[in-house]
Design a protein around this motif. Structure first.
Motif: not given
Length: 136
Positions: A49-74
């Motif tokens: 269930g650890n999906r990445i959220a991708m959202e366009m804001n004009g010409r910027i791609l914002n990527i949200g990584y799963p909080v569950a993976m915080a501190g896991s040295n991605m």
């Protein structure tokens, strides 16, 4: 009538020979061998269930990584794949900030369809997710 047909065929042959055709990937054979690994990476995203959220804001791609993976040295790669012109493809390193996001400027990219392919590792498990975006 025969002359018009011959001219038509010659014109068609000429146009087809001038058409540029890019392979989907220069390393398609190697990529095919890694297909099973890719399926496992997609399954890991689905099962965890650890999906990445991708959202366009004009010409910027914002990527949200799963909080569950915080501190896991991605670690990993964000690949921008242009289906009709492989010469425009490029990669960016996965580098989440402290708030588990990453912004990538797409200001210099050509308009049209792009595939964003994110391949990353967390806690030694591989993950993969892709999404199509359209730039105007």
């Amino acid at each position: 009538v025969v002359l018009a047909f011959v001219v038509f065929i010659l014109d068609l042959v000429y146009r087809c020979s001038c058409e540029r055709v890019d392979l989907v990937s220069e390393k398609y054979y190697e990529n095919e061998l890694r297909y099973e690994e890719r399926i496992g990476s997609i399954r890991n995203v689905s099962e965890s269930g650890n999906r990445i959220a991708m959202e366009m804001n004009g010409r910027i791609l914002n990527i949200g990584y799963p909080v569950a993976m915080a501190g896991s040295n991605m670690s990993g790669t964000i690949s921008f794949f242009r289906p009709d012109d492989s010469g425009l493809d490029f990669d960016v390193k996965v580098d989440p900030s402290s708030d588990h996001t990453q912004s990538v400027s797409l200001a210099s990219l050509k308009r049209g369809k792009w595939k964003v392919q994110v391949s990353w590792r967390s806690k030694e498990l591989p993950f993969y997710q892709e999404q199509e975006i359209w730039l105007n």
